[in-house]
Design a protein around this motif. Structure first.
Motif, PDB file in Angstrom:
ATOM      1  N   ALA A 138      50.154  41.347   7.125  1.00  0.00           N
ATOM      2  CA  ALA A 138      49.033  40.514   7.546  1.00  0.00           C
ATOM      3  C   ALA A 138      49.505  39.550   8.617  1.00  0.00           C
ATOM      4  N   VAL A 139      48.552  38.861   9.230  1.00  0.00           N
ATOM      5  CA  VAL A 139      48.842  37.919  10.304  1.00  0.00           C
ATOM      6  C   VAL A 139      48.407  36.521   9.879  1.00  0.00           C
ATOM      7  N   LEU A 140      49.319  35.560  10.030  1.00  0.00           N
ATOM      8  CA  LEU A 140      49.027  34.162   9.716  1.00  0.00           C
ATOM      9  C   LEU A 140      48.795  33.389  11.011  1.00  0.00           C
ATOM     10  N   SER A 141      47.729  32.624  11.073  1.00  0.00           N
ATOM     11  CA  SER A 141      47.513  31.716  12.187  1.00  0.00           C
ATOM     12  C   SER A 141      48.359  30.468  11.999  1.00  0.00           C
ATOM     13  N   ALA A 142      48.723  29.810  13.088  1.00  0.00           N
ATOM     14  CA  ALA A 142      49.503  28.578  12.989  1.00  0.00           C
ATOM     15  C   ALA A 142      48.750  27.565  12.136  1.00  0.00           C
ATOM     16  N   MET A 143      49.455  26.912  11.223  1.00  0.00           N
ATOM     17  CA  MET A 143      48.804  25.939  10.352  1.00  0.00           C
ATOM     18  C   MET A 143      49.800  24.945   9.800  1.00  0.00           C
ATOM     19  N   THR A 144      49.274  23.861   9.267  1.00  0.00           N
ATOM     20  CA  THR A 144      50.056  22.822   8.605  1.00  0.00           C
ATOM     21  C   THR A 144      49.578  22.725   7.159  1.00  0.00           C
ATOM     22  N   LYS A 145      50.551  22.663   6.234  1.00  0.00           N
ATOM     23  CA  LYS A 145      50.205  22.528   4.810  1.00  0.00           C
ATOM     24  C   LYS A 145      50.911  21.308   4.237  1.00  0.00           C
ATOM     25  N   ARG A 146      50.221  20.649   3.306  1.00  0.00           N
ATOM     26  CA  ARG A 146      50.709  19.397   2.696  1.00  0.00           C
ATOM     27  C   ARG A 146      51.363  19.679   1.347  1.00  0.00           C
ATOM     28  N   LEU A 147      52.586  19.185   1.184  1.00  0.00           N
ATOM     29  CA  LEU A 147      53.281  19.334  -0.101  1.00  0.00           C
ATOM     30  C   LEU A 147      52.800  18.305  -1.114  1.00  0.00           C
ATOM     31  N   ASP A 148      52.178  17.229  -0.638  1.00  0.00           N
ATOM     32  CA  ASP A 148      51.764  16.144  -1.538  1.00  0.00           C
ATOM     33  C   ASP A 148      50.333  16.294  -2.012  1.00  0.00           C
ATOM     34  N   ALA A 149      49.779  17.509  -1.932  1.00  0.00           N
ATOM     35  CA  ALA A 149      48.409  17.735  -2.408  1.00  0.00           C
ATOM     36  C   ALA A 149      48.274  19.154  -2.938  1.00  0.00           C
ATOM     37  N   SER A 150      47.395  19.329  -3.907  1.00  0.00           N
ATOM     38  CA  SER A 150      47.173  20.644  -4.501  1.00  0.00           C
ATOM     39  C   SER A 150      46.607  21.610  -3.467  1.00  0.00           C
ATOM     40  N   TRP A 151      46.885  22.887  -3.665  1.00  0.00           N
ATOM     41  CA  TRP A 151      46.536  23.888  -2.666  1.00  0.00           C
ATOM     42  C   TRP A 151      45.029  24.005  -2.450  1.00  0.00           C
ATOM     43  N   THR A 152      44.655  24.018  -1.183  1.00  0.00           N
ATOM     44  CA  THR A 152      43.296  24.308  -0.734  1.00  0.00           C
ATOM     45  C   THR A 152      43.409  25.134   0.536  1.00  0.00           C
ATOM     46  N   ALA A 153      42.559  26.112   0.695  1.00  0.00           N
ATOM     47  CA  ALA A 153      42.634  26.979   1.867  1.00  0.00           C
ATOM     48  C   ALA A 153      42.413  26.183   3.149  1.00  0.00           C
ATOM     49  N   ASP A 203      54.881  22.601   9.085  1.00  0.00           N
ATOM     50  CA  ASP A 203      54.166  23.437  10.048  1.00  0.00           C
ATOM     51  C   ASP A 203      54.634  24.883   9.928  1.00  0.00           C
ATOM     52  N   PHE A 204      53.686  25.801   9.938  1.00  0.00           N
ATOM     53  CA  PHE A 204      53.953  27.232   9.950  1.00  0.00           C
ATOM     54  C   PHE A 204      53.530  27.771  11.313  1.00  0.00           C
ATOM     55  N   THR A 205      54.401  28.494  12.000  1.00  0.00           N
ATOM     56  CA  THR A 205      54.002  29.100  13.264  1.00  0.00           C
ATOM     57  C   THR A 205      53.145  30.332  12.987  1.00  0.00           C
ATOM     58  N   ALA A 206      52.374  30.731  13.982  1.00  0.00           N
ATOM     59  CA  ALA A 206      51.616  31.972  13.867  1.00  0.00           C
ATOM     60  C   ALA A 206      52.578  33.153  13.865  1.00  0.00           C
ATOM     61  N   GLY A 207      52.255  34.174  13.094  1.00  0.00           N
ATOM     62  CA  GLY A 207      53.111  35.352  13.048  1.00  0.00           C
ATOM     63  C   GLY A 207      52.622  36.355  12.031  1.00  0.00           C
ATOM     64  N   ASN A 208      53.308  37.480  11.962  1.00  0.00           N
ATOM     65  CA  ASN A 208      52.935  38.487  10.972  1.00  0.00           C
ATOM     66  C   ASN A 208      53.987  38.561   9.878  1.00  0.00           C
ATOM     67  N   PHE A 209      53.582  39.059   8.725  1.00  0.00           N
ATOM     68  CA  PHE A 209      54.514  39.152   7.606  1.00  0.00           C
ATOM     69  C   PHE A 209      54.249  40.413   6.806  1.00  0.00           C
ATOM     70  N   GLN A 210      55.321  40.954   6.280  1.00  0.00           N
ATOM     71  CA  GLN A 210      55.275  42.132   5.421  1.00  0.00           C
ATOM     72  C   GLN A 210      55.125  41.676   3.982  1.00  0.00           C
ATOM     73  N   PHE A 211      54.186  42.245   3.238  1.00  0.00           N
ATOM     74  CA  PHE A 211      54.018  41.884   1.834  1.00  0.00           C
ATOM     75  C   PHE A 211      55.310  42.158   1.068  1.00  0.00           C
ATOM     76  N   ALA A 212      55.594  41.319   0.081  1.00  0.00           N
ATOM     77  CA  ALA A 212      56.819  41.451  -0.697  1.00  0.00           C
ATOM     78  C   ALA A 212      56.936  42.793  -1.396  1.00  0.00           C
ATOM     79  N   ASP A 213      55.794  43.387  -1.743  1.00  0.00           N
ATOM     80  CA  ASP A 213      55.837  44.679  -2.436  1.00  0.00           C
ATOM     81  C   ASP A 213      55.832  45.857  -1.470  1.00  0.00           C
TER      82      ASP A 213
END
Length: 301
Positions: free
Chosen positions: A95-110, A80-90
């Motif tokens: 940008a702002v990320l909405s709270a979301m869940t991502k699966r490590l056992d599957a290929s990336w899909t938006a 789980d990723f909480t909602a928050g903002n992040f500074q680009f590495a460069d």
């Protein structure tokens, strides 16, 4: 022109050294911090993330770091990723990320509850590094996993990213349970490390269960010396970044075994390769010991 000061002033970099060519970059933001009395006219120049633009200023862009956690429904595979903002590495924006869940056992899909692995398939005993990402063309902000801690294999159109932390899979390929509090990560069950108590005057390697990024370890170690003439009187610990720290043993009496904890020594160190070296510099070999990695402070966030 600094208010209240006349004449020239000295600016030094964040590490306290005099500025050299390349320290000041164009189109970057800096904060000037007084390092002492105004009469010294010496100031620290600290690089800052790019400020929000006039069209995006507001509560959304106040400091709101994204944190990560094992998903409660499928903790072995999902984060789980909480909602928050992040500074680009460069440093070019944020940008702002909405709270979301991502699966490590599957290929990336938006999208949330979708696959999060940028490339390959989930493997056993492997570190995966988590990122927030943005496609500047579409404005879509998402997240995912990659095996690289610095250069993720982003999908087409996604050009901006920010490292958010790391997770480790076990022998069965399950994500190992952890908790996060700011930049402190703790293992739910501490790891017993392969500490060789047969200490000699040659360096041995203690590999910690921490990610291969810049961290300060949280380690608890115990060692008990042997008999007179066959016991370590001083232990030296070395990291690849912070040099040597040592623990001076205390003798309780002739022929007496003596216990010592040296977590306070190891916890001062900063490493980026998971390893700490240790050896005896005074006294002989012998004794018994063990080490546990409780977690770490991630200095790369």
């Amino acid at each position: 022109n600094l208010s209240g000061l006349t004449g020239s002033v000295s600016l030094v970099s964040e590490d306290g050294n005099e500025l050299v060519a390349g320290d000041i970059e164009i189109n970057k933001y800096y904060t000037i911090i007084a390092t002492g009395a105004s009469s010294t006219k010496k100031f620290l120049l600290k690089k800052q993330p790019r400020s929000a633009s006039s069209t995006s200023q507001g509560l959304t862009y106040l400091n709101n770091p994204i944190t990560i956690a094992n998903n409660s429904v499928d903790p072995d595979n999902d984060i789980d990723f909480t909602a928050g903002n992040f500074q680009f590495a460069d440093g070019s924006g944020q940008a702002v990320l909405s709270a979301m869940t991502k699966r490590l056992d599957a290929s990336w899909t938006a999208g949330t509850n979708q696959g999060g692995l940028f490339s390959g398939t989930k493997a056993n005993n492997t570190w995966y590094h988590l990122y927030a990402i943005e496609n500047l063309t579409t404005g879509v902000v998402d997240a995912g996993f990659d095996i690289s801690p610095t250069s993720p294999s982003l999908h087409s159109g996604y050009t901006k990213y920010k490292y958010l932390g790391s997770v480790l899979t076990n022998v069965s390929g399950n994500i190992i349970a952890f908790t996060q509090n700011n930049n402190e990560f703790k293992w739910t069950a501490p790891f017993s490390e392969n500490f060789d108590a047969n200490i000699t005057t040659s360096n041995k390697t203690l590999t910690l269960t921490v990610p291969p990024v810049l961290i300060k370890p949280n380690v608890s170690c115990y060692w008990q010396g042997g008999s007179v003439g066959n016991r370590v009187e001083r232990l030296d610990f070395t990291s690849n970044l912070t040099g040597v720290y040592y623990m001076q043993a205390i003798t309780f009496g002739s022929g007496t075994a003596f216990p010592h904890y040296f977590d306070t020594v190891i916890n001062k160190m900063i490493i980026n390769d998971k390893n700490i070296l240790y050896k005896a510099t005074v006294g002989g070999a012998g004794g018994t010991g063990f080490c546990y990695t409780n977690g770490y402070y991630n200095l790369s966030l």
